[in-house]
Enzyme design. Structure first.
Site, PDB file in Angstrom:
ATOM      1  N   LYS A  67       0.685  -1.087  -0.095  1.00 27.37           N
ATOM      2  CA  LYS A  67       0.038  -0.129  -0.024  1.00 27.37           C
ATOM      3  C   LYS A  67       0.874   1.306  -0.168  1.00 27.37           C
ATOM      4  CE  LYS A  67      -4.214  -1.491   0.325  1.00 27.37           C
ATOM      5  NZ  LYS A  67      -5.616  -1.036  -0.360  1.00 27.37           N
TER       6      LYS A  67
ATOM      7  N   SER B  18      -9.084  -0.798   6.497  1.00 24.46           N
ATOM      8  CA  SER B  18      -9.248  -1.853   7.674  1.00 24.46           C
ATOM      9  C   SER B  18      -7.580  -1.928   8.199  1.00 24.46           C
ATOM     10  CB  SER B  18      -9.722  -3.391   7.162  1.00 24.46           C
ATOM     11  OG  SER B  18      -8.804  -3.712   6.170  1.00 24.46           O
TER      12      SER B  18
END
Length: 372
Positions: A77, A107
């Site tokens: 990410k 999340s």
């Protein structure tokens, strides 16, 4: 409304911009897993499936594992987070972004990535996380974020809390996956795979199933779709096929079902063990994933198949990954539709890139998975 789509060139430009801030993670091979993948499944393992009683597929597969579990914050990410934040600063100005900060909902892995990027670039960050997020992901986010705010687990619940944070702070939203700058950043993983595959097969052609004729396929985990659509964009126009992989548990295979029906599935409510893949595909990402010229197909696997693949990676590769990361491997090992595709398309076999998307789990979580 016309949606602006990323291009292979924009992936390359993103890579140039983010290289100082990310790791060039390893591309590993493993002979044992090649052997497993190249061995037909037992008739017992096909019991209860549409292939019960049929001859198991016998493909030839050699793997190349892109270890994004060794990326900063333990997942791919940061590629998208750094790229999106750097582009935002270019557009709005560093002073303005620093004044109001940025906000997102996630999340865990995007939460950690954006908080890391913002901390690195001295920008305030406000991160909305579901209460049920993995404890290690919460702790990792809190280490960098200005503020972590908890929410329910569904997309509407997360987005409602984001709206409250924006009203209070004026923070600018950087979405977790459905944004062109995020997609371009994530696509740089595909660029590195091709560079590294070319390097290592050039040094040792025996690592390739066909002595280095080229990388035949890449399989990515598929949740919101940022990674899959970015990698597929990079490989568009090239010989390498890109596939998405999803858990089937409680309808988490929304992309596969959407492709079958011809329409994007807008919501997912699943507690699959592959917790990073519980979100529906984003609008932008659906435009790419539903294009057969970019994503060849999407396959799904069961919870037991994900656990079996995770055990193999832990025990045979000695690599720590989270369940979401092994969903592509589970497809190659256990999804008979995919395995028959490889057998049919290439009798000599395929070299397949597998993206290990992250390793953010805990000893307790792994223990719980295998305790029953």
């Amino acid at each position: 409304m016309t949606i602006e789509l990323p291009t292979p060139t924009s992936i390359q430009e993103a890579y140039t911009l983010i290289k100082p801030h990310i790791h060039r993670t390893p591309l590993l091979t493993n002979r044992t897993l090649n052997t497993f993948a190249s061995t037909p499944q037992s008739p017992e393992s096909l019991a209860g499936t549409p292939y019960e009683g049929s001859t198991p597929a016998s493909p030839k597969i050699n793997f190349f594992f892109k270890c994004e579990n060794l990326q900063r914050i333990g997942a791919f990410k940061p590629r998208g987070a750094f790229h999106a934040l750097l582009r935002l600063i270019e557009r709005v100005g560093e002073e303005e972004v620093r004044k109001v900060g940025v906000v997102t909902h996630s999340s865990g892995n995007h939460a950690q990535a954006l908080s890391l990027a913002a901390s690195t670039l001295r920008i305030p960050s406000y991160i909305v996380m579901p209460k049920i997020s993995t404890s290690s992901k919460i702790a990792g986010t809190q280490a960098y974020a200005t503020e972590v705010i908890f929410s329910g687990s569904t997309a509407p619940e997360r987005e409602a809390v984001v709206a409250e944070v924006q009203k209070r702070t004026g923070a600018i939203l950087i979405p977790p996956y459905d944004h062109i700058d995020i997609v371009c950043g994530q696509g740089t993983a595909g660029l590195e795979i091709l560079e590294q595959y070319t390097e290592i097969v050039g040094e040792n052609a025996a690592l390739s199933v066909h002595r280095g004729k080229g990388l035949d396929a890449v399989i990515t985990p598929l949740g919101g779709g940022g990674l899959t659509s970015g990698v597929a964009t990079f490989y568009s126009g090239k010989e390498t096929k890109v596939f998405g992989s999803e858990p089937s548990f409680e309808g988490a295979d929304d992309a596969r079902r959407g492709l079958e029906a011809g329409n994007r599935v807008e919501s997912v409510n699943s507690l699959t063990i592959a917790d990073g893949l519980r979100t529906p595909v984003g609008l932008l990402n659906w435009e790419i994933i539903s294009d057969k010229n970019k994503v060849a197909d999407v396959f799904s696997v069961t919870e037991e198949q994900i656990k079996a693949a995770l055990r193999l990676v832990l025990e045979r590769m000695k690599v720590v990954v989270e369940p979401s990361a092994v969903v592509p491997l589970a497809v190659a090992l256990y999804n008979e539709d995919f395995r028959k595709l490889v057998e049919r398309e290439a009798p000599e076999g395929w070299d397949i890139g597998i993206v290990f998307s992250g390793g953010n789990t805990t000893v307790e979580a792994i223990g719980k998975l295998f305790s029953s």
